[in-house]
Design an enzyme around this catalytic site. Structure first.
Site, PDB file in Angstrom:
ATOM      1  N   GLY A  36      -4.483  -2.130  -4.174  1.00  0.00           N
ATOM      2  CA  GLY A  36      -5.450  -3.197  -3.939  1.00  0.00           C
ATOM      3  C   GLY A  36      -5.724  -3.920  -5.227  1.00  0.00           C
ATOM      4  O   GLY A  36      -5.184  -3.591  -6.275  1.00  0.00           O
ATOM      5  N   GLU A  52      -1.415  -7.493  -2.505  1.00  0.00           N
ATOM      6  CA  GLU A  52      -1.593  -6.461  -3.533  1.00  0.00           C
ATOM      7  C   GLU A  52      -0.842  -5.176  -3.185  1.00  0.00           C
ATOM      8  O   GLU A  52      -0.192  -4.586  -4.046  1.00  0.00           O
ATOM      9  CB  GLU A  52      -3.075  -6.155  -3.740  1.00  0.00           C
ATOM     10  CG  GLU A  52      -3.822  -7.217  -4.515  1.00  0.00           C
ATOM     11  CD  GLU A  52      -3.532  -7.201  -6.008  1.00  0.00           C
ATOM     12  OE1 GLU A  52      -2.906  -6.247  -6.516  1.00  0.00           O
ATOM     13  OE2 GLU A  52      -3.936  -8.161  -6.686  1.00  0.00           O
ATOM     14  N   GLU A  56       2.189  -3.790  -5.536  1.00  0.00           N
ATOM     15  CA  GLU A  56       2.009  -2.532  -6.260  1.00  0.00           C
ATOM     16  C   GLU A  56       2.876  -1.389  -5.763  1.00  0.00           C
ATOM     17  O   GLU A  56       3.190  -0.477  -6.521  1.00  0.00           O
ATOM     18  CB  GLU A  56       0.538  -2.108  -6.205  1.00  0.00           C
ATOM     19  CG  GLU A  56      -0.375  -3.049  -6.959  1.00  0.00           C
ATOM     20  CD  GLU A  56      -1.835  -2.684  -6.870  1.00  0.00           C
ATOM     21  OE1 GLU A  56      -2.187  -1.675  -6.209  1.00  0.00           O
ATOM     22  OE2 GLU A  56      -2.653  -3.404  -7.465  1.00  0.00           O
ATOM     23  N   GLU A 110       4.395   4.610 -10.702  1.00  0.00           N
ATOM     24  CA  GLU A 110       4.826   5.487  -9.619  1.00  0.00           C
ATOM     25  C   GLU A 110       4.117   5.077  -8.338  1.00  0.00           C
ATOM     26  O   GLU A 110       3.031   4.507  -8.372  1.00  0.00           O
ATOM     27  CB  GLU A 110       4.476   6.957  -9.907  1.00  0.00           C
ATOM     28  CG  GLU A 110       5.197   7.574 -11.071  1.00  0.00           C
ATOM     29  CD  GLU A 110       4.807   9.030 -11.282  1.00  0.00           C
ATOM     30  OE1 GLU A 110       4.918   9.836 -10.324  1.00  0.00           O
ATOM     31  OE2 GLU A 110       4.373   9.350 -12.403  1.00  0.00           O
TER      32      GLU A 110
END
Length: 161
Positions: A36, A52, A56, A110
């Protein structure tokens, strides 16, 4: 009175069909978090959250429902001419993965799926732990919480609405 300035952000509790939760590890501080971030100018909460999560983690999501609204009143350094941002308002949603593949980004080192029971073993920030607990406790009522994170985490107000 000075016009208030707030950061608006959206977070996602992405749960797959195995009951696992999506976590990403930030490059900035090496902490595990839920995907987020800040909603960009001209973007709505749902589109911002989908963007987001994809940026990500590489995962595409369908946003399901709102579980919590959180106000962090600890001041943050601003940008674009704003020196201090007084409040960060975060909207947390439950999301369902609908495609994509786990990956990393400029912001994450990661990404992984982890069982619901193991999430709190990985997430260390008190504010994120509090927000995750709100997700676990969700019963149809949206959680509202007001807290500060500096100099240390302190929950100021909590209510289900």
């Amino acid at each position: 009175m000075q016009m208030p300035v707030h950061i608006v952000a959206a977070g996602g509790f992405v749960e797959n069909d195995k009951g696992e939760i999506l976590l990403v590890k930030t490059r900035r501080d090496g902490h595990w978090v839920f995907p987020g971030g800040q909603v960009e100018v001209g973007e709505n909460l749902i589109d911002g959250l989908r963007r987001e999560v994809k940026e990500e983690s590489g995962i595409d999501v369908k946003v399901s429902h709102l579980v919590g609204v959180f106000s962090n009143r600890a001041p943050y350094e601003g940008h674009s001419g704003v020196k201090i941002v007084p409040t960060k308002v975060m909207f947390d949603f439950v999301c369902e993965p609908i495609g994509g593949e786990l990956t990393t980004s400029d912001e994450t080192s990661e990404s992984c799926w982890i069982s619901k029971e193991q999430v709190l073993d990985m997430v260390s920030a008190p504010a994120l732990r509090t927000r995750y607990q709100a997700y676990l406790d969700y019963n149809g009522s949206v959680h509202y919480m007001d807290y500060i994170t500096k100099p240390k985490f302190e929950l100021k107000f909590k209510k289900n609405i």
